[in-house]
Design a protein around this motif. Structure first.
Motif, PDB file in Angstrom:
ATOM      1  N   ALA A  14      -1.541   8.869  -5.742  1.00  0.00           N
ATOM      2  CA  ALA A  14      -1.586   8.881  -4.276  1.00  0.00           C
ATOM      3  C   ALA A  14      -3.016   8.687  -3.807  1.00  0.00           C
ATOM      4  O   ALA A  14      -3.942   9.255  -4.380  1.00  0.00           O
ATOM      5  CB  ALA A  14      -1.039  10.203  -3.745  1.00  0.00           C
ATOM      6  N   TYR A  15      -3.190   7.830  -2.794  1.00  0.00           N
ATOM      7  CA  TYR A  15      -4.487   7.750  -2.108  1.00  0.00           C
ATOM      8  C   TYR A  15      -4.442   8.796  -1.011  1.00  0.00           C
ATOM      9  O   TYR A  15      -3.561   8.733  -0.151  1.00  0.00           O
ATOM     10  CB  TYR A  15      -4.698   6.379  -1.451  1.00  0.00           C
ATOM     11  N   GLU A  16      -5.383   9.701  -0.993  1.00  0.00           N
ATOM     12  CA  GLU A  16      -5.301  10.847  -0.081  1.00  0.00           C
ATOM     13  C   GLU A  16      -3.876  11.426  -0.113  1.00  0.00           C
ATOM     14  O   GLU A  16      -3.473  11.938  -1.140  1.00  0.00           O
ATOM     15  CB  GLU A  16      -5.724  10.469   1.350  1.00  0.00           C
ATOM     16  N   ARG A  17      -3.097  11.253   0.963  1.00  0.00           N
ATOM     17  CA  ARG A  17      -1.753  11.834   0.913  1.00  0.00           C
ATOM     18  C   ARG A  17      -0.652  10.788   0.783  1.00  0.00           C
ATOM     19  O   ARG A  17       0.521  11.094   0.814  1.00  0.00           O
ATOM     20  CB  ARG A  17      -1.526  12.720   2.135  1.00  0.00           C
ATOM     21  N   LYS A  18      -1.055   9.541   0.605  1.00  0.00           N
ATOM     22  CA  LYS A  18      -0.053   8.477   0.582  1.00  0.00           C
ATOM     23  C   LYS A  18       0.372   8.168  -0.857  1.00  0.00           C
ATOM     24  O   LYS A  18      -0.429   7.686  -1.644  1.00  0.00           O
ATOM     25  CB  LYS A  18      -0.672   7.238   1.221  1.00  0.00           C
ATOM     26  N   ASN A  19       1.626   8.466  -1.187  1.00  0.00           N
ATOM     27  CA  ASN A  19       2.112   8.160  -2.526  1.00  0.00           C
ATOM     28  C   ASN A  19       2.238   6.661  -2.714  1.00  0.00           C
ATOM     29  O   ASN A  19       2.969   6.007  -1.984  1.00  0.00           O
ATOM     30  CB  ASN A  19       3.485   8.790  -2.764  1.00  0.00           C
ATOM     31  N   VAL A  20       1.519   6.147  -3.660  1.00  0.00           N
ATOM     32  CA  VAL A  20       1.574   4.704  -3.893  1.00  0.00           C
ATOM     33  C   VAL A  20       2.406   4.404  -5.134  1.00  0.00           C
ATOM     34  O   VAL A  20       3.139   3.427  -5.178  1.00  0.00           O
ATOM     35  CB  VAL A  20       0.146   4.142  -4.039  1.00  0.00           C
ATOM     36  N   LEU A  21       2.289   5.259  -6.135  1.00  0.00           N
ATOM     37  CA  LEU A  21       3.105   5.090  -7.348  1.00  0.00           C
ATOM     38  C   LEU A  21       3.814   6.407  -7.647  1.00  0.00           C
ATOM     39  O   LEU A  21       3.216   7.478  -7.538  1.00  0.00           O
ATOM     40  CB  LEU A  21       2.204   4.721  -8.537  1.00  0.00           C
ATOM     41  N   GLY A  38       6.426  -7.874  -6.466  1.00  0.00           N
ATOM     42  CA  GLY A  38       6.747  -6.791  -5.542  1.00  0.00           C
ATOM     43  C   GLY A  38       6.104  -7.064  -4.202  1.00  0.00           C
ATOM     44  O   GLY A  38       5.227  -7.925  -4.103  1.00  0.00           O
ATOM     45  N   PRO A  39       6.533  -6.352  -3.168  1.00  0.00           N
ATOM     46  CA  PRO A  39       5.990  -6.615  -1.828  1.00  0.00           C
ATOM     47  C   PRO A  39       4.518  -6.237  -1.730  1.00  0.00           C
ATOM     48  O   PRO A  39       4.012  -5.466  -2.548  1.00  0.00           O
ATOM     49  CB  PRO A  39       6.831  -5.703  -0.928  1.00  0.00           C
ATOM     50  N   ASN A  40       3.845  -6.775  -0.736  1.00  0.00           N
ATOM     51  CA  ASN A  40       2.454  -6.382  -0.474  1.00  0.00           C
ATOM     52  C   ASN A  40       2.378  -4.892  -0.214  1.00  0.00           C
ATOM     53  O   ASN A  40       3.209  -4.352   0.509  1.00  0.00           O
ATOM     54  CB  ASN A  40       1.916  -7.126   0.753  1.00  0.00           C
ATOM     55  N   GLY A  41       1.437  -4.252  -0.797  1.00  0.00           N
ATOM     56  CA  GLY A  41       1.316  -2.801  -0.633  1.00  0.00           C
ATOM     57  C   GLY A  41       2.238  -2.034  -1.555  1.00  0.00           C
ATOM     58  O   GLY A  41       2.335  -0.816  -1.474  1.00  0.00           O
ATOM     59  N   GLY A  42       2.912  -2.733  -2.463  1.00  0.00           N
ATOM     60  CA  GLY A  42       3.855  -2.088  -3.374  1.00  0.00           C
ATOM     61  C   GLY A  42       3.175  -1.299  -4.489  1.00  0.00           C
ATOM     62  O   GLY A  42       3.834  -0.564  -5.218  1.00  0.00           O
ATOM     63  N   GLY A  43       1.867  -1.492  -4.644  1.00  0.00           N
ATOM     64  CA  GLY A  43       1.139  -0.704  -5.644  1.00  0.00           C
ATOM     65  C   GLY A  43       0.749  -1.488  -6.884  1.00  0.00           C
ATOM     66  O   GLY A  43       0.307  -0.904  -7.873  1.00  0.00           O
ATOM     67  N   LYS A  44       0.844  -2.804  -6.842  1.00  0.00           N
ATOM     68  CA  LYS A  44       0.561  -3.618  -8.037  1.00  0.00           C
ATOM     69  C   LYS A  44      -0.908  -3.509  -8.440  1.00  0.00           C
ATOM     70  O   LYS A  44      -1.241  -3.244  -9.603  1.00  0.00           O
ATOM     71  CB  LYS A  44       0.934  -5.099  -7.779  1.00  0.00           C
ATOM     72  N   THR A  45      -1.790  -3.714  -7.458  1.00  0.00           N
ATOM     73  CA  THR A  45      -3.224  -3.634  -7.773  1.00  0.00           C
ATOM     74  C   THR A  45      -3.601  -2.223  -8.224  1.00  0.00           C
ATOM     75  O   THR A  45      -4.401  -2.050  -9.154  1.00  0.00           O
ATOM     76  CB  THR A  45      -4.053  -4.065  -6.546  1.00  0.00           C
ATOM     77  N   THR A  46      -2.985  -1.231  -7.597  1.00  0.00           N
ATOM     78  CA  THR A  46      -3.256   0.156  -7.991  1.00  0.00           C
ATOM     79  C   THR A  46      -2.853   0.385  -9.447  1.00  0.00           C
ATOM     80  O   THR A  46      -3.600   0.997 -10.220  1.00  0.00           O
ATOM     81  CB  THR A  46      -2.488   1.120  -7.067  1.00  0.00           C
ATOM     82  N   LEU A  47      -1.685  -0.120  -9.821  1.00  0.00           N
ATOM     83  CA  LEU A  47      -1.216   0.030 -11.197  1.00  0.00           C
ATOM     84  C   LEU A  47      -2.223  -0.583 -12.170  1.00  0.00           C
ATOM     85  O   LEU A  47      -2.556  -0.006 -13.206  1.00  0.00           O
ATOM     86  CB  LEU A  47       0.152  -0.640 -11.353  1.00  0.00           C
TER      87      LEU A  47
HETATM   88  N1  LIG Z   1      -8.769   2.404  -1.657  1.00  0.00           N
HETATM   89  C1  LIG Z   1      -7.637   2.711  -1.002  1.00  0.00           C
HETATM   90  N2  LIG Z   1      -7.597   3.779  -0.161  1.00  0.00           N
HETATM   91  C2  LIG Z   1      -6.465   4.104   0.500  1.00  0.00           C
HETATM   92  N3  LIG Z   1      -5.314   3.429   0.400  1.00  0.00           N
HETATM   93  C3  LIG Z   1      -5.282   2.345  -0.405  1.00  0.00           C
HETATM   94  C4  LIG Z   1      -6.441   1.935  -1.145  1.00  0.00           C
HETATM   95  N4  LIG Z   1      -6.125   0.832  -1.876  1.00  0.00           N
HETATM   96  C5  LIG Z   1      -4.831   0.579  -1.595  1.00  0.00           C
HETATM   97  N5  LIG Z   1      -4.315   1.467  -0.726  1.00  0.00           N
HETATM   98  C6  LIG Z   1      -2.932   1.515  -0.229  1.00  0.00           C
HETATM   99  O1  LIG Z   1      -2.091   1.659  -1.349  1.00  0.00           O
HETATM  100  C7  LIG Z   1      -0.933   0.859  -1.211  1.00  0.00           C
HETATM  101  C8  LIG Z   1      -0.799  -0.024  -2.443  1.00  0.00           C
HETATM  102  O2  LIG Z   1      -1.839  -0.967  -2.469  1.00  0.00           O
HETATM  103  P1  LIG Z   1      -1.997  -2.043  -3.618  1.00  0.00           P
HETATM  104  O3  LIG Z   1      -1.939  -1.361  -4.914  1.00  0.00           O
HETATM  105  O4  LIG Z   1      -3.210  -2.830  -3.309  1.00  0.00           O
HETATM  106  O5  LIG Z   1      -0.688  -2.927  -3.416  1.00  0.00           O
HETATM  107  P2  LIG Z   1      -0.386  -4.430  -3.861  1.00  0.00           P
HETATM  108  O6  LIG Z   1      -1.448  -4.877  -4.818  1.00  0.00           O
HETATM  109  O7  LIG Z   1       0.978  -4.359  -4.489  1.00  0.00           O
HETATM  110  O8  LIG Z   1      -0.344  -5.263  -2.631  1.00  0.00           O
HETATM  111  C9  LIG Z   1      -1.091   0.083   0.075  1.00  0.00           C
HETATM  112  O9  LIG Z   1      -0.324   0.734   1.059  1.00  0.00           O
HETATM  113  C10 LIG Z   1      -2.554   0.197   0.394  1.00  0.00           C
HETATM  114  O10 LIG Z   1      -2.740   0.230   1.783  1.00  0.00           O
END
Ligand SMILES: Nc1ncnc2c1ncn2[C@@H]1O[C@H](COP(=O)(O)OP(=O)(O)O)[C@@H](O)[C@H]1O
Ligand SMILES: [Mg+2]
Lengths: 251, 287
Positions: A14-21, A38-47
């Motif tokens: 989770a970024y701060e309080r937002k569950n991403v994965l 997956g959709p934009n914001g789906g968490g791919k880059t985070t993974l």
């Molecule tokens: N550094 C960050 N701080 C806060 N939220 C983030 C940060 N990076 C990404 N997010 C949020 O995390 C979610 C997943 O992002 P991301 O992994 O980039 O998705 P994707 O690559 O699938 O488009 C998005 O809602 C994005 O807004």
């Protein structure tokens, strides 16, 4: 037993309080060409950032090449071409050769210098991506597609086992996208480099990938391309949260 | 004119010092420019001024001479560079804020120390705009030591400094320790600035770091080529600037910078000329 290059168990982030994965379980078998969609914001880059050790998951564990990520040291076995690779400072005065040489910096190590054998490796990597004639050109003068090839070469120079690419074809024209996939195909099938590719051009990708994974906070699908393309529109729209259609290229 | 520089001791000190900073200022400047940190050089030079003013102050009030203004300038510059890094960490989204904070802090402290030392004098004027005649043997040896250290460290860590400048994220992923390398870079920058001030002065030191780089950037194909070309331009500007400064009795800071700008304009002209020639050839060979 097939070896796994990456194995993720119950990963949450989770970024701060937002569950991403949430509870992501993923195994990447050695030699596979895995498409991550997956959709934009789906968490791919985070993974990907988690796999690369740039951020630590809140829970779960990861094995890289059979080692726990906390004790993993062979980072040069994992190559990465970033989503932002194309957004580098275009005015940076570096030749293609110099850019590819940077891939070796960490491997050569502190207080040591480039030698003739390194030079040879750099030129080989440039040749692998078909850019040898541009070796001494300024990287800023190349097209977006050519620059992406150079960034791949920067990873290849380390002879990686896994190559991760985050949306590498954004802003590359259709003809060059095709050539780009042919290059990836060759690296995967001929040099046995495992690939993890994030992309939105699902049509072209399904022709080359061996596995497709669909991520929107959790894994919604993991299977082969045939099964993925046969998913009904209804299945896909539950994954994406909105209607989609896949463009399948036929030849 | 050149003969004067070889004949008189004080001119020879200046000339040798000039040759040294003509190498190290553009060398570090190359990294400063490609990392888009040109303004940091300016901020640090003003902090260095505060250190120099402090040195002049204690020299005058307490007759302490073993800390020359160059050393106190250097100490302030290094401390200032550490502050800049800390501030850049605090204001992650507004990293450029660190620059006006440090710059104004430097000027503020300078004003205080200058008035405590009873105001302006020629010494200070020399530090502001550079001087042909004020370089002592002691200064020459300090600057020689710094130059050797800078050249050695840049040589040893060239590939890390270069890799980090191009793509910080990738450098980190590949296992380069970006924090200590960046720290090394900023300390070296602080040292080079303090060393250069004797010749070009506080107000123009960042020009000697950036103008030769700006000129060679337009002509060079690669990074190493740009580095060597920058040093060549830097040396040219320093030599011509010192000679003409001496001849016309102008502080060399002014002449060096004006010559650097002429070189820059010429390089822009050459580039334009080259492009036009290529276009013409394409027209001839084309349809
Ligand atoms: N550094 C960050 N701080 C806060 N939220 C983030 C940060 N990076 C990404 N997010 C949020 O995390 C979610 C997943 O992002 P991301 O992994 O980039 O998705 P994707 O690559 O699938 O488009 C998005 O809602 C994005 O807004
Ligand atoms: Mg992304």
């Amino acid at each position: 037993m097939t070896e796994t290059v990456v194995s993720m168990n119950n990963i949450s982030y989770a970024y701060e309080r937002k569950n991403v994965l949430e509870n992501v379980n993923l195994e990447i078998p050695k030699g596979s060409f895995m498409g991550l969609v997956g959709p934009n914001g789906g968490g791919k880059t985070t993974l990907i950032k988690i796999i690369l050790g740039l951020i630590r998951p809140d829970s779960g564990n990861i094995q890289l090449l059979g080692k726990n990520i906390d004790t993993f040291r062979d980072w040069n076995k994992i190559g990465f071409v970033s989503q932002k690779a194309n957004a580098f400072n275009k005015g940076f005065p570096a030749t293609v050769f110099e850019v590819v040489s940077m891939g070796l910096t960490a491997k050569i190590g502190y207080l040591k210098f480039f030698k003739a054998k390194h030079k040879q490796k750099i030129l080989e990597a440039i040749e692998q991506v078909g850019m040898l004639e541009f070796a001494y050109q300024n990287i800023g003068n190349l097209s977006g597609g050519q620059q992406q090839r150079i960034f791949i070469a920067r990873s290849l120079v380390n002879e990686p086992e896994l190559l991760i690419l985050d949306e590498p074809t954004v802003g590359v024209d259709a003809e060059n996208v095709k050539r780009f996939y042919e290059l990836l195909h060759r690296l995967n099938r001929e040099q046995n480099i495992t690939l993890l590719l994030v992309t939105h051009d699902t049509g072209t990708m399904t022709e080359h990938a061996t596995d497709i994974v669909c991520l929107n906070r959790t894994l919604h699908f993991h299977g082969d391309p045939q099964t993925y393309t046969s998913l009904s529109e209804k299945d896909l729209s539950t994954i994406y949260g909105h209607p989609v259609n896949i463009v399948v290229h036929d030849h | 004119m050149l003969a004067d520089f070889l004949e008189y001791d004080f001119l020879r000190n200046t000339f040798l010092t000039g040759l040294l900073i003509g190498i190290i200022a553009p060398l570090l400047g190359t990294f400063v420019v490609v990392r888009r940190l040109s303004l940091i050089a300016d901020a640090l030079s003003h902090v260095t001024l505060a250190g120099i003013a402090f040195g002049l102050f204690i020299e005058k009030k307490f007759a302490i001479t073993f800390i020359t203004p160059i050393y106190s300038g250097m100490a302030f510059s290094v401390i200032g560079s550490i502050f800049i890094e800390k501030l850049r960490g605090v204001y992650k989204a507004y990293q450029e804020l660190a620059i006006p904070i440090i710059l104004s802090g430097g000027v503020g402290l300078s004003v205080i120390f200058i008035s405590l030392a009873n105001g302006f004098n020629t010494d200070l004027f020399n530090y502001l705009f550079g001087s042909v005649s004020a370089v002592s043997v002691k200064d020459l040896y300090s600057i020689l030591t710094i130059s050797v250290i800078v050249l050695l460290l840049v040589g040893l860590f060239y590939k890390e400094l270069f890799t980090l400048s191009f793509d910080e994220e990738h450098a980190k992923i590949s296992g380069i320790h970006s924090k200590p390398i960046h720290f090394l870079f900023i300390i070296l920058t602080a040292l080079v600035i303090a060393a250069s001030i004797r010749i070009v002065g506080v107000l123009l030191v960042s020009a000697l770091m950036t103008l030769p780089v700006a000129a060679s950037m337009r002509l060079a194909k690669g990074f190493k080529q740009m580095m060597f070309l920058s040093i060549a331009f830097g040396e040219l500007a320093v030599i011509m600037g010192l000679i003409s400064g001496y001849y016309f009795s102008i502080p060399p800071g002014g002449t060096i910078v004006v010559i650097s700008i002429v070189i820059l304009l010429l390089s822009i002209g050459i580039k334009k000329f080259k492009i036009n020639r290529i276009r013409k050839q394409v027209n001839i060979n084309g349809y």
